[in-house]
Structure formats: C-alpha cells, structure tokens
Design a protein around this motif. Structure first.
Motif, PDB file in Angstrom:
ATOM      1  N   PRO A  28      43.737  46.981  47.304  1.00 21.59           N
ATOM      2  CA  PRO A  28      43.031  48.198  46.872  1.00 21.59           C
ATOM      3  C   PRO A  28      41.593  48.232  47.398  1.00 21.59           C
ATOM      4  N   TYR A  29      40.947  49.388  47.230  1.00 23.43           N
ATOM      5  CA  TYR A  29      39.558  49.588  47.666  1.00 23.43           C
ATOM      6  C   TYR A  29      38.634  49.240  46.509  1.00 23.43           C
ATOM      7  N   LEU A  30      37.751  48.255  46.729  1.00 25.32           N
ATOM      8  CA  LEU A  30      36.895  47.765  45.649  1.00 25.32           C
ATOM      9  C   LEU A  30      35.416  48.083  45.861  1.00 25.32           C
ATOM     10  N   ILE A  35      32.407  43.473  39.755  1.00 21.19           N
ATOM     11  CA  ILE A  35      33.553  42.559  39.687  1.00 21.19           C
ATOM     12  C   ILE A  35      34.341  42.785  38.403  1.00 21.19           C
ATOM     13  N   ASP A  36      33.644  43.038  37.295  1.00 22.81           N
ATOM     14  CA  ASP A  36      34.341  43.306  36.027  1.00 22.81           C
ATOM     15  C   ASP A  36      35.197  44.561  36.142  1.00 22.81           C
ATOM     16  N   GLU A  37      34.639  45.607  36.764  1.00 23.03           N
ATOM     17  CA  GLU A  37      35.408  46.842  36.935  1.00 23.03           C
ATOM     18  C   GLU A  37      36.618  46.615  37.830  1.00 23.03           C
ATOM     19  N   ASN A  43      45.308  48.316  39.957  1.00 24.06           N
ATOM     20  CA  ASN A  43      45.853  47.796  41.212  1.00 24.06           C
ATOM     21  C   ASN A  43      45.431  46.349  41.471  1.00 24.06           C
ATOM     22  N   VAL A  44      44.623  45.809  40.559  1.00 23.02           N
ATOM     23  CA  VAL A  44      44.132  44.435  40.709  1.00 23.02           C
ATOM     24  C   VAL A  44      44.638  43.540  39.579  1.00 23.02           C
ATOM     25  N   ILE A  50      39.772  38.181  42.176  1.00 24.46           N
ATOM     26  CA  ILE A  50      38.529  38.548  42.859  1.00 24.46           C
ATOM     27  C   ILE A  50      37.636  37.319  42.937  1.00 24.46           C
ATOM     28  N   GLU A  51      37.165  37.010  44.138  1.00 25.97           N
ATOM     29  CA  GLU A  51      36.318  35.835  44.340  1.00 25.97           C
ATOM     30  C   GLU A  51      35.020  36.252  45.027  1.00 25.97           C
TER      31      GLU A  51
END
Length: 247
Positions: A28-30, A35-37, A43-44, A50-51
C-alpha cells in the motif's frame, strides 16, 4: 518399483493437502502517514510490518510523517512483508548568520550555502557610515530561525549621506572661473548654453539653481552665458552697394 514410489508420493501429498502457494500482497501507499496511522491501515494491519530505518528533513511533510518507503506502492510481495520507511524530521532550519559588515555578494553566497533555497530579495539601500556596498542589517535579524524557502532582505550601505551645499551666485562671472568654483563647492557643471546679452562674452547670465539654495553634493547645475550683444538688423534696403549702412 517406480510405480510404488509414485503411488506413495500421491498418497503423502493427499495427506498433507498438497503444496500451499504463498499468498501475494500488494504494497500500500504510506507516504504522508505516521507510523501509527500506517499500522492501523486496513491494507497493513496483520499483513505488513512497518520498520523505520531513518529520518530526513522535509519542508513538505510534518515531523513524524512517512516520506519514503521500500518496497514502493503497488509492488507485489509474497514472503518478506516488511515495509522500510524514512520519516520526516520536519523542515530543515538554520540560524540567520551575522552578515553585518560583509560585502553584499559574500553575504548572498553565505545564505546560498545554507542550502535552504532561500528567497533573497533585491537589496534595500540606505545611507550609513558602513562602507558602501556592505550589509548594514538583515531581515530576519541575526540569530533568528530560518526555514526552507524563507524570504531574506539585506539592507546595504550606499555610503555616508552627502552634506548639503549652499549654491552661490555665479551671475556676472566668467564661465571658466565658474567651472573652478563649482567644482570646489562640490557641485557639477552641467549644460552650458549661450544667449545674446550686453554682458561680455562668456559671462554667466543665468543659472539653473538659484543662489542660497541648499542641494546635495554632486548636484548638477546648468548655466547660460553671454554670447555678446546681438548684431543690429538694418534690413535689406539699409545698405549701400558697398555693404555699409546709409547715413
């Protein structure tokens, strides 16, 4: 023997339910999320990890927002489902350097070297005891915080303010003497024209700035000088064949 092996493999595969093909996931597009969101995104969550691998200054994204990700959006992954991200540390900032008494070009170069894409406005000139062409002060002032794209104005010296000069009366004086006097008083001789007059040739009969007027040093003053008396007009019939006037 080969038949027995094939049968055994078929039976064993059926017991295990056959080989499982790994599920494919689209990254997905981040960008722009925190990072919390991102971790709460549908999709995550439960799919990707997430790193955060670093921070970078950004004038586009607020501190804490993701500004770069790998793999990029739309890529399909199977096994490794880790998305590495860089997070914004906020807009890059610097302190306004002390540019007073620096030559204008050196000052602008120092601002450029801050790498903030600053907008340096046209210089404002003021009279000052500081050397002409050198910075008197800055807007913003020394020590204030500068952010990327900020506007900066340099106030530059145009030298000391000229002292006022009192214009003398040059009427009746020969123009060559007047030239010397004008230069000595700090003025500049401008246009010199001629006009018929009863005064001797070369004598000043008019000046563009009246006597006792106060002007800045370096001001230009124009003069009208006498070209002598006008020749008398006797008319076409007033001369003899020899060209002399008739009595």
């Amino acid at each position: 023997m080969a038949l027995i092996v094939l049968l055994w493999h078929a039976i064993f595969s059926d017991l295990l339910g056959g080989e499982q093909t790994p599920t494919e996931y689209v990254v997905p597009y981040l960008i722009g999320m925190t990072i919390d969101e991102a971790n709460e995104d549908e999709n995550v969550k439960g799919i990707f990890t997430i790193e955060q691998i670093g921070q970078r200054a950004s004038s586009k994204y607020a501190a804490g927002q993701i500004i770069e990700q790998s793999p990029k959006r739309g890529k399909t992954v199977k096994g490794n489902r880790v998305i590495s991200v860089f997070v914004s540390s906020g807009a890059k900032t610097e302190k306004m350097p002390n540019l007073v008494n620096k030559e204008y070009r050196d000052a602008t170069l120092q601002l450029t070297n801050l790498d903030l894409n600053l907008v340096v406005n046209d210089p404002v000139e003021e009279y000052s005891s500081i050397t002409k062409g050198y910075v008197i002060r800055t807007i913003p002032e020394y020590g204030e915080t500068l952010q990327e794209g900020d506007s900066v104005t340099l106030v530059v010296s145009k030298g000391e303010q000229p002292k006022p000069v009192t214009v003398l009366s040059f009427i009746g004086i020969d123009i060559e003497i007047v030239r010397q006097q004008v230069t000595q008083t700090g003025l500049v001789v401008g246009e010199v024209t001629q006009r018929a007059s009863d005064e001797p040739y070369g004598t000043v009969i008019d000046q563009s700035i009246s006597a006792e007027t106060q002007v800045d040093a370096g001001t230009t003053i124009n003069f009208v000088i006498s070209e002598g008396p006008a020749m008398p007009d006797y008319g076409d019939d007033a001369t003899t064949s020899g060209g002399e006037p008739q009595p």
